[in-house]
Design a protein around this motif. Structure first.
Motif, mmCIF file in Angstrom:
data_model
loop_
_atom_site.group_PDB
_atom_site.id
_atom_site.type_symbol
_atom_site.label_atom_id
_atom_site.label_comp_id
_atom_site.label_asym_id
_atom_site.label_seq_id
_atom_site.Cartn_x
_atom_site.Cartn_y
_atom_site.Cartn_z
ATOM 1 N N GLY A 70 -8.882 -0.478 11.824
ATOM 2 C CA GLY A 70 -8.146 -1.716 11.547
ATOM 3 C C GLY A 70 -8.417 -2.781 12.584
ATOM 4 N N ILE A 71 -8.439 -2.388 13.843
ATOM 5 C CA ILE A 71 -8.725 -3.351 14.913
ATOM 6 C C ILE A 71 -10.165 -3.831 14.803
ATOM 7 N N GLY A 72 -11.073 -2.934 14.438
ATOM 8 C CA GLY A 72 -12.470 -3.334 14.215
ATOM 9 C C GLY A 72 -12.595 -4.362 13.099
ATOM 10 N N ILE A 76 -4.826 3.918 4.448
ATOM 11 C CA ILE A 76 -5.043 2.479 4.258
ATOM 12 C C ILE A 76 -3.913 1.700 4.938
ATOM 13 N N GLY A 77 -2.685 2.190 4.815
ATOM 14 C CA GLY A 77 -1.553 1.557 5.494
ATOM 15 C C GLY A 77 -1.712 1.598 7.007
ATOM 16 N N SER A 111 0.818 -1.217 0.000
ATOM 17 C CA SER A 111 0.000 0.000 0.000
ATOM 18 C C SER A 111 0.850 1.265 0.000
ATOM 19 N N ARG A 112 2.068 1.171 0.493
ATOM 20 C CA ARG A 112 2.966 2.331 0.519
ATOM 21 C C ARG A 112 3.687 2.535 -0.810
ATOM 22 N N HIS A 113 3.616 1.548 -1.690
ATOM 23 C CA HIS A 113 4.353 1.624 -2.948
ATOM 24 C C HIS A 113 3.473 1.718 -4.181
ATOM 25 N N GLY A 173 10.824 3.622 11.041
ATOM 26 C CA GLY A 173 9.715 4.417 10.516
ATOM 27 C C GLY A 173 8.435 3.601 10.401
ATOM 28 N N LEU A 174 8.564 2.332 10.010
ATOM 29 C CA LEU A 174 7.384 1.473 9.889
ATOM 30 C C LEU A 174 6.774 1.153 11.248
ATOM 31 N N VAL A 175 7.621 0.915 12.243
ATOM 32 C CA VAL A 175 7.126 0.517 13.562
ATOM 33 C C VAL A 175 6.721 1.727 14.400
ATOM 34 N N LEU A 176 7.571 2.756 14.446
ATOM 35 C CA LEU A 176 7.340 3.890 15.340
ATOM 36 C C LEU A 176 6.624 5.063 14.692
ATOM 37 N N GLY A 177 6.572 5.094 13.361
ATOM 38 C CA GLY A 177 5.972 6.245 12.692
ATOM 39 C C GLY A 177 6.866 7.460 12.842
#
Length: 129
Positions: A107-109, A32-33, A22-24, A89-93
């Motif tokens: 997403g959790i829903g 969405i990511g 989704s990031r690419h 960056g992927l884990v911590l933003g």
């Protein structure tokens, strides 16, 4: 039990692949990511704590996602150096956004829906369980 763990493992891997894709792919909104990240966290918590109640898994997944998002308010050099790596960056933003918290919740829903209706692991206190 093993059947459920292998199902969650497959869902985790699939969600990671979809999130990276989704990031690419141009045209896919960034949120969405974030939704997929929340979904992945849900599946990981469910995988690790398979015997816990659905309510417990939801709370832990939300606290983890929200905790990571709020940690982005802390802007020290050392943690920003970690955030500027690909994995960091992927884990911590990188920066705090209220909209990300909404995306994680969605997403959790979706994970709860998948858990209840697709994986067929209905919690004992839900109607029809």
């Amino acid at each position: 039990m093993l059947r459920y763990r292998s199902t969650y493992f497959f869902l985790i891997c699939t969600t990671i692949i979809l999130g990276l894709l989704s990031r690419h792919i141009k045209g896919i909104p960034l949120f969405i990511g974030d939704i997929l990240w929340g979904l992945m966290v849900y599946f990981i918590v469910r995988f690790l704590f398979i015997k816990q109640s659905l309510k417990w898994v939801i709370i832990v997944a939300l606290l983890f996602c929200y905790g990571i998002e709020f940690s982005q308010l802390y802007q020290a050099v050392w943690i920003n150096n970690i955030r500027h790596t690909v994995l960091g960056g992927l884990v911590l933003g990188e920066k705090f956004l209220w909209g990300d918290m909404l995306s994680y919740t969605i997403g959790i829903g979706i994970g709860v829906w998948a858990d209840t209706f697709v994986v067929k692991h209905k919690p004992p206190h839900w109607p029809g369980a």
